[in-house]
Design an enzyme around this catalytic site. Structure first.
Site, PDB file in Angstrom:
ATOM      1  CG  HIS A  84      -5.739   1.985   5.431  1.00 22.00           C
ATOM      2  ND1 HIS A  84      -5.225   2.889   6.331  1.00 22.00           N
ATOM      3  CD2 HIS A  84      -4.764   1.065   5.218  1.00 22.00           C
ATOM      4  CE1 HIS A  84      -3.984   2.521   6.636  1.00 22.00           C
ATOM      5  NE2 HIS A  84      -3.687   1.427   5.966  1.00 22.00           N
ATOM      6  CG  ASN A 117      -1.739   1.194   1.416  1.00 20.99           C
ATOM      7  OD1 ASN A 117      -1.786   2.046   0.520  1.00 20.99           O
ATOM      8  ND2 ASN A 117      -2.406   1.306   2.554  1.00 20.99           N
ATOM      9  CD1 TRP A 118       3.380   1.156  -3.010  1.00 23.12           C
ATOM     10  CD2 TRP A 118       3.343   2.411  -4.855  1.00 23.12           C
ATOM     11  NE1 TRP A 118       4.077   0.489  -3.991  1.00 23.12           N
ATOM     12  CE2 TRP A 118       4.068   1.242  -5.133  1.00 23.12           C
ATOM     13  CE3 TRP A 118       3.185   3.357  -5.878  1.00 23.12           C
ATOM     14  CZ2 TRP A 118       4.634   0.977  -6.388  1.00 23.12           C
ATOM     15  CZ3 TRP A 118       3.744   3.099  -7.125  1.00 23.12           C
ATOM     16  CH2 TRP A 118       4.467   1.919  -7.374  1.00 23.12           C
ATOM     17  CE  LYS A 119      -0.016   3.011   4.893  1.00 26.45           C
ATOM     18  NZ  LYS A 119       0.156   3.090   6.341  1.00 26.45           N
ATOM     19  N   GLY A 155       2.963  -1.119   4.234  1.00 27.65           N
ATOM     20  CA  GLY A 155       3.044   0.297   3.903  1.00 27.65           C
ATOM     21  C   GLY A 155       4.466   0.691   3.553  1.00 27.65           C
ATOM     22  N   GLY A 156       5.161   1.326   4.507  1.00 28.26           N
ATOM     23  CA  GLY A 156       6.490   1.895   4.279  1.00 28.26           C
ATOM     24  C   GLY A 156       7.465   0.983   3.546  1.00 28.26           C
ATOM     25  N   GLY A 174       3.001   2.159  10.850  1.00 31.99           N
ATOM     26  CA  GLY A 174       4.000   3.215  10.682  1.00 31.99           C
ATOM     27  C   GLY A 174       4.756   3.548  11.955  1.00 31.99           C
ATOM     28  CD  GLU A 203      -2.566   5.432   6.977  1.00 30.16           C
ATOM     29  OE1 GLU A 203      -2.590   5.427   5.732  1.00 30.16           O
ATOM     30  OE2 GLU A 203      -1.627   4.946   7.642  1.00 30.16           O
ATOM     31  CB  SER A 222       5.575  -2.040  11.882  1.00 27.34           C
ATOM     32  OG  SER A 222       5.239  -0.692  12.187  1.00 27.34           O
ATOM     33  CD  GLU A 238      -3.370  -2.329   7.457  1.00 24.14           C
ATOM     34  OE1 GLU A 238      -2.308  -2.611   6.902  1.00 24.14           O
ATOM     35  OE2 GLU A 238      -3.938  -1.230   7.307  1.00 24.14           O
TER      36      GLU A 238
END
Ligand code: 13P
Length: 253
Positions: A96, A11-13, A233-234, A173, A98, A212, A167
């Site tokens: 999600h 997920n590049w967000k 993510g990251g 993150g 976010e 993470s 999640e």
């Protein structure tokens, strides 16, 4: 071998310019993906078309990061499911944390799920608790309530091919990962919930963990019986690192 084909989604967000995203996709495409895993990337809406041109014909698949609950029409700034469907993109992340944090309620997410099902898109439906719920030991009831309120009243025959992503918000993150055992414990309860609604789907549908995930913890999480994949993510923004995470999904006999 895992019971279900591992599904690893990056997920590049809201990261990378279109040019950077295209270059990242090119670098990922150079990495061979085993047929034993399903590898997916979810770039921002603006990137979907050019990134699709890069990955078409390879093993990499695409997902959108969200979609409107409304049909195509006068909704400035929104992206319709029809647009995602029109690009033949199979998956869409919904719920999600976010996006929930920007005001998406369980009720709105029910509408989005219904819209995705109507269009033949497969939702990657995210659920997860914040730190206070975790510390009170209320994770399972919180997560099952999210499922019940958004998905519980939608007929199960529509769920085919959808995915669930657990999640925990406190692990996103932050560098804190839920332990593999915690991920398994929640995934097992999610599976039990699905099973109670529809026994066959309880066996079939895949449950992911996100929060993470890195190349050094991916394998131990994927080894858990009820965890069928990862939402990353990251660490999905670096081709080599994400390639290693996808590689962790390969289980030989
Ligand atoms: P991180 O892997 O950066 O913690 O993000 C997890 C996530 O939210 C994936 O959807």
């Amino acid at each position: 071998m895992k019971k279900r084909i591992p599904f690893i989604c990056g997920n590049w967000k809201m990261n990378t310019t279109v040019e950077e995203g295209v270059n990242l996709a090119k670098a990922l495409k150079e990495q061979t993906v085993s047929e034993e895993v399903e590898a997916v990337i979810a770039p921002s809406f603006l990137h979907l078309y050019p990134v699709k041109e890069v990955v078409d014909g390879s093993s990499w698949k695409l997902s959108a990061q969200d979609m409107s609950s409304e049909e195509m029409g006068a909704h400035t700034g929104e992206v319709a499911g029809e647009m995602i469907q029109g690009l033949e993109i199979p998956y869409v992340i919904l719920g999600h944390s976010e996006a929930r944090g920007r005001g998406q309620s369980n009720e709105l997410l029910k509408k989005k799920l219904e819209r995705a099902f109507a269009l033949g898109l497969k939702p990657i439906f995210c659920i997860g608790e914040d730190e206070s719920v975790y510390e009170e030991g209320e994770t399972i009831s919180f997560v099952l309530n999210q499922l019940e309120e958004s998905l519980g009243s939608i007929p199960t025959e529509k769920w085919k091919g959808m995915l669930f992503a657990y999640e925990p918000i406190w692990a996103i993150g932050t560098g804190k990962t839920a332990s593999a055992e915690d991920a398994q414990k929640v995934a097992k309860e999610i599976r039990r919930w699905i099973h109670e609604k529809n026994g066959k789907l309880g066996e079939e549908l895949r449950i992911l963990y996100g929060g993470s995930v890195k190349s050094d913890n991916a394998r131990s999480i994927l080894e858990q019986e009820d965890v069928d994949g990862l939402l990353v993510g990251g660490a999905s923004l670096k081709a080599e690192e994400f390639g290693k995470i996808v590689g962790a999904g390969v289980f030989h006999e």
